[in-house]
Write a protein that holds these residues in place. Structure first.
Motif, mmCIF file in Angstrom:
data_model
loop_
_atom_site.group_PDB
_atom_site.id
_atom_site.type_symbol
_atom_site.label_atom_id
_atom_site.label_comp_id
_atom_site.label_asym_id
_atom_site.label_seq_id
_atom_site.Cartn_x
_atom_site.Cartn_y
_atom_site.Cartn_z
ATOM 1 N N VAL A 47 0.869 -1.172 0.000
ATOM 2 C CA VAL A 47 0.000 0.000 0.000
ATOM 3 C C VAL A 47 0.910 1.227 0.000
ATOM 4 O O VAL A 47 1.853 1.292 0.790
ATOM 5 C CB VAL A 47 -0.921 0.030 1.236
ATOM 6 N N SER A 48 0.634 2.189 -0.876
ATOM 7 C CA SER A 48 1.483 3.375 -0.929
ATOM 8 C C SER A 48 1.352 4.177 0.359
ATOM 9 O O SER A 48 0.312 4.120 1.042
ATOM 10 C CB SER A 48 1.108 4.246 -2.129
ATOM 11 N N GLU A 49 2.390 4.940 0.681
ATOM 12 C CA GLU A 49 2.364 5.746 1.896
ATOM 13 C C GLU A 49 1.264 6.795 1.842
ATOM 14 O O GLU A 49 0.641 7.124 2.852
ATOM 15 C CB GLU A 49 3.729 6.401 2.123
ATOM 16 N N ALA A 50 1.018 7.342 0.642
ATOM 17 C CA ALA A 50 -0.042 8.351 0.507
ATOM 18 C C ALA A 50 -1.407 7.744 0.801
ATOM 19 O O ALA A 50 -2.234 8.338 1.514
ATOM 20 C CB ALA A 50 -0.011 8.947 -0.904
ATOM 21 N N THR A 51 -1.653 6.537 0.256
ATOM 22 C CA THR A 51 -2.936 5.872 0.498
ATOM 23 C C THR A 51 -3.064 5.482 1.964
ATOM 24 O O THR A 51 -4.138 5.631 2.573
ATOM 25 C CB THR A 51 -3.065 4.621 -0.388
ATOM 26 N N ARG A 52 -1.972 4.978 2.550
ATOM 27 C CA ARG A 52 -2.001 4.588 3.957
ATOM 28 C C ARG A 52 -2.337 5.787 4.841
ATOM 29 O O ARG A 52 -3.152 5.700 5.766
ATOM 30 C CB ARG A 52 -0.653 3.998 4.373
ATOM 31 N N ALA A 53 -1.700 6.928 4.542
ATOM 32 C CA ALA A 53 -1.947 8.142 5.327
ATOM 33 C C ALA A 53 -3.392 8.601 5.180
ATOM 34 O O ALA A 53 -4.029 9.022 6.155
ATOM 35 C CB ALA A 53 -0.991 9.249 4.889
ATOM 36 N N LEU A 54 -3.934 8.506 3.948
ATOM 37 C CA LEU A 54 -5.328 8.893 3.716
ATOM 38 C C LEU A 54 -6.275 8.018 4.509
ATOM 39 O O LEU A 54 -7.195 8.513 5.194
ATOM 40 C CB LEU A 54 -5.642 8.799 2.221
ATOM 41 N N VAL A 55 -6.078 6.714 4.437
ATOM 42 C CA VAL A 55 -6.953 5.770 5.136
ATOM 43 C C VAL A 55 -6.883 5.999 6.637
ATOM 44 O O VAL A 55 -7.921 6.017 7.336
ATOM 45 C CB VAL A 55 -6.577 4.326 4.774
ATOM 46 N N GLN A 56 -5.694 6.181 7.171
ATOM 47 C CA GLN A 56 -5.549 6.390 8.614
ATOM 48 C C GLN A 56 -6.209 7.692 9.052
ATOM 49 O O GLN A 56 -6.817 7.755 10.125
ATOM 50 C CB GLN A 56 -4.063 6.375 8.979
ATOM 51 N N ALA A 57 -6.106 8.717 8.219
ATOM 52 C CA ALA A 57 -6.734 10.002 8.551
ATOM 53 C C ALA A 57 -8.254 9.877 8.567
ATOM 54 O O ALA A 57 -8.926 10.401 9.467
ATOM 55 C CB ALA A 57 -6.293 11.069 7.546
ATOM 56 N N VAL A 58 -8.799 9.172 7.579
ATOM 57 C CA VAL A 58 -10.253 8.975 7.530
ATOM 58 C C VAL A 58 -10.718 8.128 8.713
ATOM 59 O O VAL A 58 -11.743 8.428 9.348
ATOM 60 C CB VAL A 58 -10.660 8.325 6.192
ATOM 61 N N ALA A 59 -9.961 7.079 9.013
ATOM 62 C CA ALA A 59 -10.313 6.210 10.141
ATOM 63 C C ALA A 59 -10.331 6.999 11.443
ATOM 64 O O ALA A 59 -11.212 6.824 12.292
ATOM 65 C CB ALA A 59 -9.336 5.047 10.224
ATOM 66 N N SER A 60 -9.332 7.878 11.605
ATOM 67 C CA SER A 60 -9.274 8.697 12.814
ATOM 68 C C SER A 60 -10.443 9.673 12.868
ATOM 69 O O SER A 60 -11.068 9.854 13.918
ATOM 70 C CB SER A 60 -7.945 9.456 12.851
ATOM 71 N N ARG A 61 -10.772 10.289 11.728
ATOM 72 C CA ARG A 61 -11.880 11.262 11.682
ATOM 73 C C ARG A 61 -13.209 10.606 12.009
ATOM 74 O O ARG A 61 -14.066 11.188 12.689
ATOM 75 C CB ARG A 61 -11.926 11.923 10.302
ATOM 76 N N LEU A 62 -13.392 9.359 11.534
ATOM 77 C CA LEU A 62 -14.647 8.651 11.782
ATOM 78 C C LEU A 62 -14.665 7.924 13.130
ATOM 79 O O LEU A 62 -15.645 7.286 13.485
ATOM 80 C CB LEU A 62 -14.892 7.640 10.658
ATOM 81 N N ASP A 63 -13.535 8.040 13.869
ATOM 82 C CA ASP A 63 -13.418 7.377 15.173
ATOM 83 C C ASP A 63 -13.588 5.869 15.037
ATOM 84 O O ASP A 63 -14.325 5.217 15.788
ATOM 85 C CB ASP A 63 -14.447 7.937 16.162
ATOM 86 N N TYR A 64 -12.880 5.311 14.052
ATOM 87 C CA TYR A 64 -12.935 3.862 13.815
ATOM 88 C C TYR A 64 -12.219 3.125 14.937
ATOM 89 O O TYR A 64 -11.103 3.475 15.323
ATOM 90 C CB TYR A 64 -12.292 3.516 12.481
ATOM 91 N N ARG A 65 -12.848 2.085 15.458
ATOM 92 C CA ARG A 65 -12.252 1.254 16.506
ATOM 93 C C ARG A 65 -12.364 -0.204 16.087
ATOM 94 O O ARG A 65 -13.470 -0.740 15.980
ATOM 95 C CB ARG A 65 -12.956 1.483 17.845
ATOM 96 N N PRO A 66 -11.226 -0.843 15.831
ATOM 97 C CA PRO A 66 -11.265 -2.222 15.335
ATOM 98 C C PRO A 66 -11.855 -3.178 16.356
ATOM 99 O O PRO A 66 -11.725 -2.991 17.569
ATOM 100 C CB PRO A 66 -9.795 -2.547 15.069
ATOM 101 N N ASN A 67 -12.515 -4.180 15.861
ATOM 102 C CA ASN A 67 -13.071 -5.238 16.700
ATOM 103 C C ASN A 67 -11.949 -6.218 17.029
ATOM 104 O O ASN A 67 -11.609 -7.087 16.238
ATOM 105 C CB ASN A 67 -14.204 -5.961 15.958
ATOM 106 N N GLN A 68 -11.327 -6.025 18.207
ATOM 107 C CA GLN A 68 -10.167 -6.844 18.566
ATOM 108 C C GLN A 68 -10.518 -8.323 18.686
ATOM 109 O O GLN A 68 -9.716 -9.196 18.346
ATOM 110 C CB GLN A 68 -9.575 -6.354 19.903
ATOM 111 N N LEU A 69 -11.722 -8.621 19.153
ATOM 112 C CA LEU A 69 -12.106 -10.024 19.308
ATOM 113 C C LEU A 69 -12.212 -10.705 17.946
ATOM 114 O O LEU A 69 -11.673 -11.787 17.726
ATOM 115 C CB LEU A 69 -13.438 -10.121 20.050
ATOM 116 N N ALA A 70 -12.900 -10.036 17.007
ATOM 117 C CA ALA A 70 -13.051 -10.631 15.677
ATOM 118 C C ALA A 70 -11.707 -10.773 14.985
ATOM 119 O O ALA A 70 -11.406 -11.786 14.364
ATOM 120 C CB ALA A 70 -13.990 -9.767 14.834
ATOM 121 N N ARG A 71 -10.875 -9.744 15.106
ATOM 122 C CA ARG A 71 -9.567 -9.811 14.476
ATOM 123 C C ARG A 71 -8.734 -10.926 15.091
ATOM 124 O O ARG A 71 -8.018 -11.650 14.406
ATOM 125 C CB ARG A 71 -8.839 -8.475 14.624
ATOM 126 N N GLY A 72 -8.829 -11.067 16.413
ATOM 127 C CA GLY A 72 -8.079 -12.123 17.085
ATOM 128 C C GLY A 72 -8.511 -13.500 16.630
ATOM 129 O O GLY A 72 -7.693 -14.398 16.452
#
Length: 341
Positions: free
Chosen positions: A37-62
């Motif tokens: 994943v390009s650094e620009a795309t990674r930065a965009l995704v992380q910024a959007v995730a932060s703005r939307l207050d995304y919180r991963p489902n640790q149980l499902a991921r585990g």
């Protein structure tokens, strides 16, 4: 508009993908640190995730990764400030890595250690950090047989090539005793820890190294074994004075032992350092504020915990990109000179 944690539906990868204008797969790879994943795309995704207050489902991921995002921490004595600082480094670094810890205290008891480790394995922790009691290597061999990732803390077993983060205890003791020798002391009493403890064995070697360098003969009667607590230091000094041992300095296995030694020396009417110099080991926070301030050997306790976590994370993830190698990492000690020596 996606609803955040304050609404009725948590933010999903689909929400982030829609807002960022990329695919769900790209969002997943960007948030999980995948390389394609390009650094620009990674930065965009992380910024959007932060703005939307995304919180991963640790149980499902585990469940998908067959992990629990939890590590077990087995400590020999949580009342000891040395281990408290080590645990601080562990907890802080584990949190940064997205992991929680389960803490177990063995009170230097081998049976409690075995029970704690088995319980943690049954709870399916992803790995274990352990300061072993060292009366036996049975627990370590159990972890090896079960193929559970683990790293030993501050102590190790000779003959077992397993991951560990330790202090250079032999060099630390050598530097401490050399300082006492340079101050003119030749009759140096050493209050050591239990002989099965790897740190005690190495510090005794360092004590002997410094004496040999100075041309001072090693005298076995000048080494007394304690239980590595303040009560042990107190009892050892009483034993030395009652036995008529003559000494002008005391090197102690730990700061805790030093505190007990100082109390016994004072009760005997001796002044520190005028009559007897005292040198500790570990440099716990209390060492700087006791009276007189304790000269000691500084151990990077918080860093010890941090390095151990990163080693364990590398083992869990099977990553070769981690800077800490899987093996034994030895941290460099430093002598801290204050008022007592």
């Amino acid at each position: 508009m996606p609803r955040t944690s304050s609404g009725t539906r948590p933010v999903t990868l689909r929400d982030i993908a829609k807002a960022a204008g990329v695919s769900i797969n790209t969002v997943s790879r960007a948030l999980n640190g995948k390389p394609d994943v390009s650094e620009a795309t990674r930065a965009l995704v992380q910024a959007v995730a932060s703005r939307l207050d995304y919180r991963p489902n640790q149980l499902a991921r585990g469940l998908r990764q067959q992990r629990t995002a939890t590590i077990g921490v087995v400590i020999a004595d949580v009342a000891n400030p040395f281990f408290a600082e080590v645990v601080e480094g562990i907890e802080r670094t584990a949190y940064q890595e997205g992991y929680s810890i389960i803490l177990a205290n063995t009170e230097e008891d081998q049976d409690r250690e075995a029970r704690a480790v088995r319980t943690l394995v049954e709870r399916q922790v992803d790995g274990i950090l352990m300061a072993p009691a060292q009366r036996s290597d049975e627990t370590v061999r159990y972890l090896m047989q079960r193929h559970v990732p683990f790293v030993l803390l501050a102590r190790f077993f000779e003959g077992l090539d397993v991951p560990a983060v330790v202090n250079d205890d032999r060099e630390g003791a050598r530097l401490a005793v050399r300082h006492l020798v340079q101050r003119g002391h030749r009759d140096i009493l050493y209050l050591n820890g239990p002989p099965y403890n790897s740190s005690a064995r190495l510090r005794l070697s360092g004590y002997r190294d410094a004496l040999e360098e100075a041309g001072i003969a090693f005298r076995p009667e000048m080494v007394l074994t304690t239980d590595a607590r303040s009560t042990g230091g107190y009892a050892a000094i009483q034993q030395a004075l009652a036995g008529g041992l003559e000494f002008g300095a005391v090197f102690c296995f730990s700061d805790y032992v030093s505190f007990g030694a100082i109390k016994a020396l004072r009760q005997a009417g001796l002044s520190i350092p005028r009559d007897v110099a005292v040198m500790g080991y570990d440099d716990i926070d209390l060492a700087a504020i006791v009276e007189p301030a304790l000269s000691t050997v500084h151990v990077a306790k918080t860093r010890l915990g941090q390095v151990a976590v990163r080693m364990l994370m590398g083992m869990i993830e099977g990553s070769s990109s981690r800077s800490e190698r899987v093996g034994m990492v030895v941290l460099t000690p430093q002598v801290v000179i204050r008022e007592s020596a």
